[in-house]
Every structure is written in C-alpha cells, then in structure tokens.
Design a protein around this motif. Sequence first.
Motif, PDB file in Angstrom:
ATOM      1  N   SER A  39       1.803   2.134   8.804  1.00  0.00           N
ATOM      2  CA  SER A  39       1.021   0.934   8.425  1.00  0.00           C
ATOM      3  C   SER A  39       0.240   1.187   7.126  1.00  0.00           C
ATOM      4  O   SER A  39       0.144   0.320   6.266  1.00  0.00           O
ATOM      5  N   ILE A  43       0.609  -1.054   3.743  1.00  0.00           N
ATOM      6  CA  ILE A  43      -0.540  -1.720   3.083  1.00  0.00           C
ATOM      7  C   ILE A  43      -0.603  -1.286   1.620  1.00  0.00           C
ATOM      8  O   ILE A  43      -0.764  -2.109   0.713  1.00  0.00           O
TER       9      ILE A  43
ATOM     10  N   ASP B 107       2.003 -12.352   5.187  1.00  0.00           N
ATOM     11  CA  ASP B 107       1.419 -11.015   5.262  1.00  0.00           C
ATOM     12  C   ASP B 107       0.526 -10.725   4.062  1.00  0.00           C
ATOM     13  O   ASP B 107      -0.559 -10.140   4.181  1.00  0.00           O
ATOM     14  N   ARG B 108       0.974 -11.153   2.882  1.00  0.00           N
ATOM     15  CA  ARG B 108       0.190 -10.884   1.670  1.00  0.00           C
ATOM     16  C   ARG B 108      -1.111 -11.697   1.661  1.00  0.00           C
ATOM     17  O   ARG B 108      -2.145 -11.210   1.194  1.00  0.00           O
ATOM     18  N   LEU B 111      -3.376  -9.882   3.916  1.00  0.00           N
ATOM     19  CA  LEU B 111      -3.884  -8.672   3.286  1.00  0.00           C
ATOM     20  C   LEU B 111      -5.003  -8.999   2.283  1.00  0.00           C
ATOM     21  O   LEU B 111      -6.041  -8.327   2.222  1.00  0.00           O
ATOM     22  N   ARG B 112      -4.756 -10.054   1.548  1.00  0.00           N
ATOM     23  CA  ARG B 112      -5.755 -10.481   0.565  1.00  0.00           C
ATOM     24  C   ARG B 112      -7.062 -10.876   1.262  1.00  0.00           C
ATOM     25  O   ARG B 112      -8.162 -10.538   0.812  1.00  0.00           O
ATOM     26  N   LEU B 115      -8.765  -7.790   2.521  1.00  0.00           N
ATOM     27  CA  LEU B 115      -9.373  -7.065   1.397  1.00  0.00           C
ATOM     28  C   LEU B 115     -10.714  -7.686   0.990  1.00  0.00           C
ATOM     29  O   LEU B 115     -11.669  -6.973   0.649  1.00  0.00           O
ATOM     30  N   HIS B 155     -10.255   6.221   3.612  1.00  0.00           N
ATOM     31  CA  HIS B 155      -9.815   6.287   5.012  1.00  0.00           C
ATOM     32  C   HIS B 155     -10.353   5.111   5.815  1.00  0.00           C
ATOM     33  O   HIS B 155      -9.613   4.402   6.499  1.00  0.00           O
ATOM     34  N   PHE B 158      -8.823   1.698   4.780  1.00  0.00           N
ATOM     35  CA  PHE B 158      -7.474   1.459   5.278  1.00  0.00           C
ATOM     36  C   PHE B 158      -7.481   1.220   6.787  1.00  0.00           C
ATOM     37  O   PHE B 158      -6.678   0.418   7.293  1.00  0.00           O
ATOM     38  N   ARG B 159      -8.340   1.912   7.491  1.00  0.00           N
ATOM     39  CA  ARG B 159      -8.457   1.646   8.931  1.00  0.00           C
ATOM     40  C   ARG B 159      -8.912   0.208   9.155  1.00  0.00           C
ATOM     41  O   ARG B 159      -8.404  -0.493  10.043  1.00  0.00           O
ATOM     42  N   LEU B 161      -8.508  -2.354   7.082  1.00  0.00           N
ATOM     43  CA  LEU B 161      -7.433  -3.275   6.692  1.00  0.00           C
ATOM     44  C   LEU B 161      -6.388  -3.339   7.808  1.00  0.00           C
ATOM     45  O   LEU B 161      -5.894  -4.412   8.182  1.00  0.00           O
ATOM     46  N   ARG B 162      -6.060  -2.197   8.352  1.00  0.00           N
ATOM     47  CA  ARG B 162      -5.050  -2.150   9.426  1.00  0.00           C
ATOM     48  C   ARG B 162      -5.543  -2.910  10.659  1.00  0.00           C
ATOM     49  O   ARG B 162      -4.796  -3.672  11.268  1.00  0.00           O
ATOM     50  N   LEU B 165      -5.409  -6.633   9.936  1.00  0.00           N
ATOM     51  CA  LEU B 165      -4.065  -7.190   9.895  1.00  0.00           C
ATOM     52  C   LEU B 165      -3.392  -7.150  11.272  1.00  0.00           C
ATOM     53  O   LEU B 165      -2.402  -7.849  11.506  1.00  0.00           O
ATOM     54  N   GLY B 168       0.822  -7.144  13.251  1.00  0.00           N
ATOM     55  CA  GLY B 168       1.830  -7.661  12.331  1.00  0.00           C
ATOM     56  C   GLY B 168       2.230  -6.677  11.273  1.00  0.00           C
ATOM     57  O   GLY B 168       3.372  -6.620  10.846  1.00  0.00           O
ATOM     58  N   MET B 169       1.216  -5.884  10.803  1.00  0.00           N
ATOM     59  CA  MET B 169       1.489  -4.931   9.736  1.00  0.00           C
ATOM     60  C   MET B 169       2.007  -3.620  10.285  1.00  0.00           C
ATOM     61  O   MET B 169       2.648  -2.861   9.585  1.00  0.00           O
ATOM     62  N   ALA B 170       1.615  -3.318  11.506  1.00  0.00           N
ATOM     63  CA  ALA B 170       1.952  -2.022  12.076  1.00  0.00           C
ATOM     64  C   ALA B 170       3.421  -1.922  12.418  1.00  0.00           C
ATOM     65  O   ALA B 170       4.055  -2.901  12.678  1.00  0.00           O
TER      66      ALA B 170
END
Lengths: 373, 170
Positions: A39, A43, B107-108, B111-112, B115, B155, B158-159, B161-162, B165, B168-170
């Motif tokens: 993941s 990203i 997805d984008r 993500l946006r 963010l 770190h 990103f955690r 963001l994950r 999301l 769906g992203m995983a």
Amino acid sequence: MNEREDLKAYLDGELSPERSEQMRLAIAADPELQAEADSFRRISSDLQEMAQIPPIHGLDQALARISPSRPWLTSRISWAMPSVFCLAVAFGMSLLPGRPSLVRPEISAASEDRPVAAERDLKAKSESAAARASASEIDQDAMRDQRTKSLRAPSAAAPQETGAGSPLVLPTPQESVRDTKLRLEVASVTQAQSLLLNEVARAEGVVESPGTPTKTEVLTIFKAKIPTARFQDILERTRSLGHVVVESQSGPVRNLTPENARAILRTQKRMLSDYKTMLQDAESPLAESPLRAQIDETAKSIQELEEVIDAQKDGSEFSTLEAVLIPRQTATPAPARTEADVPFVNRAGLYFLYLSPLWLPLTVWLFLRRRRV
Amino acid sequence: MDETTSRARTGDREAMAALVREHYAVVYRFCVRRLGPDFGQDAAQETFLTMQKSLRKWEERSSLQTWLLGIAHNHCRKISTKRRQDPLPLENWFDAPKDGPEQQVTDREALRSALSRLSQDHREVVLLHEIEGLRYAEIAGLLGIPEGTVKSRLHHAFRHLRDCLGGGMA
C-alpha cells in the motif's frame, strides 16, 4: 526494533544494508507487513503520477538578471556604498582650500563669551541711547540748575538785571564735562596704564588709583582727577587707547564758562541784597524765618560760585575719569570657535552629517532591499 | 565541487549562467508548486540572484541543488506570509484528475483528499520526498530538522494516508 516504523525508510532505501536485509526478511515472513509495504508503494506511485510538472518559463529573464561579476567589497556592502561615497566626498570637501562655511553667522555670534557679548549689546544700546539722550540729559541738568536758581531769586526778573546777555547761558552739550566711567578693551593693560599715567601727569591731574601693578594681563581699574579744562582732551586720548565697550557719565556739569559763572555770581549777590532788604522791612516775625533761610542758602551759593571762579582762575577745578581696562584676548571669542581651527576629522564629520539627506535614505533603502532578497 | 561551480564562485558570469541553466527547472517547479506560476517565476529568479550574491558563502554541507531549494523555500515562505496564503496549496502540486479508468480517478481523488487532511509538517515532508525527490538528509537540511524526524514524519504520514484510503488502496 519495530519493523513497521522502518518500513517507509526501507522502501525509500534510507536504511543501512544490515537493517535493509533484516527488513527484507521480516516483510517476507509477515504477510501483513507485506500488504502494508504494497500500500505504501502504491500511494507513493500515485503521488508521483499525480504530480504536476509545470512547463518552464522565465529562464531567459533569470539569465538576463545575472549581472557581471562585482568586486568583492561592492558585492558585500553594496547597501553601504552611498554612505561610503558621501564620506569620501566629505573628506574631499574638508581638504578643499575654499571650502564652504561650516559655521553659521548666528552660531558664531552665540559662541562668543556671554559677558562680552552682553557688554557689546550694552555698548550698542548705550551708544544709540547716548546719542538720543546726551543733549536732553545735559539740558535737563541745566534746566534743573536754572530752576533752582530761579527759585532762590526774590523775583523772576532778577537775572535779567545782571547786564550783558542772559546770566544763565550754560555750556552747550558738546562742551560739557562730567565725571566719566569707561570700559575699554585694550591690547595691553600695562601699556595702557603707563600711557594714562603719562597723560594725567602731563595734564597736571591727580592719579587716585593707577590699578593693580602687575606684569600679567588682567583687568584693572585706573582712576584719576583731571583739571576740567584738560578733561575733554584726556578723555579723547583714553578712548583712542582701545575699544570702548561701555561709557557712562555722572555728576554735575562742571565747565561753566567764566562769563557765565560771573553772571550767576552777580545775580546771586543782587538776590542776597534783596532778601536782606525784605528782612528789614518784614513786619511779621512769621515772615522772617523763611527769609533768613533764603539768605543763608544764597550766601552759600555765592561762596561756592566764588570758589569755582577762583578754581577756574587757578586751573584747579577737577573732574574724575575712571577707566576699566580689559585685556583684549579674554574679551574676544575663543580661537577654537573659528572654522579654521575645527579639527580636520571633525570638519569632515560635519560635512558628512550635512550630506546625510543624500546618503541616509539611500543606505536604508538598499539595506532593506538586501534584507528582502 | 565541480569546475563550473568553482568558476562561478570566483565571479565568472558564464559559469554562473551555466549553473542557472542546470538548476532552473528544479527550482522553478519547486517555486511554482508553492506559489503558482506568476509568483513562482519571481521567486525562482530571486533565488538565482541570491545564489549569485551568496555563492561564496556556500559551505558545501549539502548539494548545490539542495542549497538552492533551501533559498527558494525561504523566498516562497516569505512571499506566502506576505500574501497570507497557504504555503502548500495542493492545487499547485497536482493536476486535475485525468481521464482514465473510473476506479483510478476515484482513487486519486481520495488520495488528494487524504493528503489535504495531513498536518502541514507531514504534508511538506511527503511532498518534498515524493514529488521533489529529495532524500531524508536533504529534507532535514532544508527544513532544519533532524533526519530521524523526517523519517518519523514520513512514516506517520503514510500510515495516515493508508488509514484514510482504507482497504481500497491496500
């Protein structure tokens, strides 16, 4: 060590080789960690794909703004260049022989010794006032004398009886002599003292106080009694010894002409005779007392007048001259006040200050511009 | 230090121009992503003027590009403060979603959105690393923070963001 905390660093290649190897083994052994790494990679990949890549503009302008290389000093203190330039100009101006004046007229006047300036003011005032007042002042004295004498007379018509012309024709103001005090600035006090002593001796006067006998140049007071007939001459010579700061006159007018003095004497004697006749004719004792007083006073005046006439005959009538002699160097402004004696560095500093409207705003502006960049 | 930089430090105008050509694109994009095209161009040009004045003072503790980005970062921050605007506006960082598979576009956008929910510090570290491609040490030098802090912030970002999301992203 927590593998999850190092996962992102492992994926970015920021770990040491040993730690990277440990992470690789941990990820291979742990499916959950493997999923998290996937993941993170996705990203990261999406972020890089989404990133805007703006077209390049303005390279030519940036190249055009690159200026030719500047000297080290100029590049480091460019903001100080206006003040450095003005400082150089100020030093240049200080070296010029015909440099502009640093001392304003009012400043130089203010810089004078205050007592001396005050004396000069006083002298200027006294000179102008003396011109206006001298004639009237002396006329007033004459009028006062005349009035006194008229009061003593038994009748107002008495003076006219004395014969040739007016018996009270007094000296004109130009001819009058009175006790005089002078404040004189002289080049040398001792020299002026000896000159005055000679003059007084030549005029057969009496020196009351020759001043402090000293070889040093300090203020001294010279006082002498001078025959009235020679007084005007000695006064003129005294004035010519230096600069008269203050001059004042006092006392009665002394140089009655012999004719005037004799005319007044005749009038007084006639008045005395009249008083005595009136006393003999007085019927009331109350009228006698004032008449006797008038007789005494008139007799005293006659005696004084006779003394004056005798003194004029002998040449022994005196007037007092008092001269305060001041050495000139203490009275003049201090030499350091003059522009020529202002030290070179101070002069340059003053020019630099005068130029401050030019360099100060430029320096501040350039300094702020530099800070902004 | 390469020869061009050495000559530029001695005041060689041609060498200075060569350095500008070499680094302009990176600096320009860095500035435009923070300030937009107009102010970004001004900031980029100011950066190179500063470089010309201060190149002698460069102590080579980082690469020339990192040093330049540090100067650009200061200029951008000053202009942002002056204009009272967001120092990291995402519209300058990312293009509008392109046409493509519907899932990818969604997805984008997600993500946006994720963010934008990051803190300022975390977002800046992510953008400097992922978009500008700076290494941890360079980011640390640029922002004046320890390298460990950069690693930690990345770190946690990103955690976050994950988590935002989801699966769906995983």
